[in-house]
Scaffold this active site. Structure first.
Site, short mmCIF file in Angstrom:
data_model
loop_
_atom_site.label_atom_id
_atom_site.label_comp_id
_atom_site.label_asym_id
_atom_site.label_seq_id
_atom_site.Cartn_x
_atom_site.Cartn_y
_atom_site.Cartn_z
N HIS A 92 -8.54 -7.07 -13.69
CA HIS A 92 -7.84 -8.17 -13.03
C HIS A 92 -7.80 -9.37 -13.99
CE1 HIS A 92 -6.37 -10.63 -9.73
NE2 HIS A 92 -7.19 -11.58 -10.15
N LYS A 133 0.86 -1.19 0.00
CA LYS A 133 0.00 0.00 0.00
C LYS A 133 0.89 1.23 0.00
CE LYS A 133 -0.26 0.21 5.03
NZ LYS A 133 -1.10 0.29 6.25
N ASN A 151 -10.87 -1.27 -11.73
CA ASN A 151 -9.64 -2.04 -11.88
C ASN A 151 -9.87 -3.15 -12.90
OD1 ASN A 151 -6.97 -3.02 -11.18
ND2 ASN A 151 -7.96 -4.67 -10.05
N ILE A 199 -5.80 -0.10 -2.39
CA ILE A 199 -6.33 1.26 -2.28
C ILE A 199 -6.90 1.44 -0.88
CG2 ILE A 199 -8.02 2.88 -3.22
CD1 ILE A 199 -5.79 2.13 -5.18
C1 GRF Z 1 -2.75 -6.81 -16.26
O1 GRF Z 1 -2.69 -8.19 -16.51
C2 GRF Z 1 -3.88 -6.50 -15.32
O2 GRF Z 1 -4.92 -7.40 -15.40
C3 GRF Z 1 -3.21 -6.60 -13.97
O3 GRF Z 1 -1.91 -6.12 -14.15
C4 GRF Z 1 -1.53 -6.30 -15.51
C5 GRF Z 1 -1.10 -4.95 -16.01
O4 GRF Z 1 -0.54 -5.00 -17.28
N1 GRF Z 1 -3.96 -5.84 -13.00
P1 GRF Z 1 -0.19 -3.66 -18.05
O5 GRF Z 1 0.77 -2.85 -17.16
O6 GRF Z 1 -1.45 -2.92 -18.31
O7 GRF Z 1 0.48 -4.13 -19.29
#
Ligand code: GRF
Length: 222
Positions: A143, A97, A141, A127
């Site tokens: 993921h 964090k 976000n 966050i």
């Molecule tokens: C992505 O796989 C996203 O899902 C995860 O972190 C990675 C970021 O990749 N949260 P980038 O920096 O956008 O290439």
């Protein structure tokens, strides 16, 4: 496979917008671009996809500022190459964090940039209340799994290790938990024979780069 789901179910863009769980401020004009603040710690390929969609006229948004907790992060370079404001905020002593003062600095930068929606794009820290309370239901976000499966780090490797047949990516609102916020949309990615963590993550990222701009576009129109 490109199944896109939107909380209550799939549909065309208009139906999906209507079904999105939550909207931005009613004062947001549908004509004005949605003002984004992007936070990232890494190479920034999702940010690049968003910036490219804006540049191509496919996303009614503008990036007001990009902020990173990593001084040499690729995402800052990408932003500067595009003439966008790019700021490094020293994270302080914690790994997971920001130091509270650092997070207050991030909030101040986002507010000064008049940001409406905070977009986490490979941002590797939790966050905390200063930012959550400053932008309630205004932080999203992406993921790399079909949440709620495989929250946390290297979700693609978790999926491979678990032996599941498919994984994917999820865009969700951010809350105080780790990858626990309300899901906005997902895309599925099959796991293929011979997949390695790298090949699987690469295919997930292809879907991320389509999904994230599409979701932000829908939010911009609500
Ligand atoms: C992505 O796989 C996203 O899902 C995860 O972190 C990675 C970021 O990749 N949260 P980038 O920096 O956008 O290439």
């Amino acid at each position: 496979m490109k199944d896109e789901e939107n909380g209550g179910g799939a549909g065309d863009d208009a139906a999906a917008a209507a079904s999105l769980p939550g909207t931005l401020s009613p004062s947001c004009s549908s004509l004005a671009p949605l003002r984004l603040g992007v936070l990232g710690s890494g190479k920034g390929s999702n940010f690049r996809a968003i910036a490219d969609a804006i540049a191509a006229g496919g996303l009614a948004a503008e990036t007001r500022i990009v902020i990173s907790d990593v001084e040499g992060a690729g995402i800052l370079t990408l932003a500067r190459e595009r003439g966008l404001r790019a700021e490094f905020v020293a994270p302080g002593r914690f790994k997971t964090k920001l130091e509270p003062e650092a997070e207050e600095r991030v909030v101040a930068l986002l507010r000064a940039a008049d940001v409406e929606l905070v977009v986490l794009a490979g941002y590797m820290r939790m966050i905390k209340p200063p930012l959550l309370e400053a932008f309630p239901r205004r932080i999203v976000n992406i993921h790399p799994s079909l949440l709620p499966a495989f929250p946390g780090l290297e979700a693609w490797a978790q999926a491979l290790a678990a032996g599941v047949a498919e994984t994917g990516c999820t865009v969700h609102y951010v809350d105080a938990g780790m990858d626990t916020g309300e899901i906005i949309a997902q895309r599925r990615v099959p796991i293929l024979p011979g997949d390695t963590p790298a090949t699987l993550h690469a295919r997930i990222q292809v879907e991320e780069h389509g999904l994230y701009p599409a979701v932000i576009s829908r939010l911009a129109r609500t």
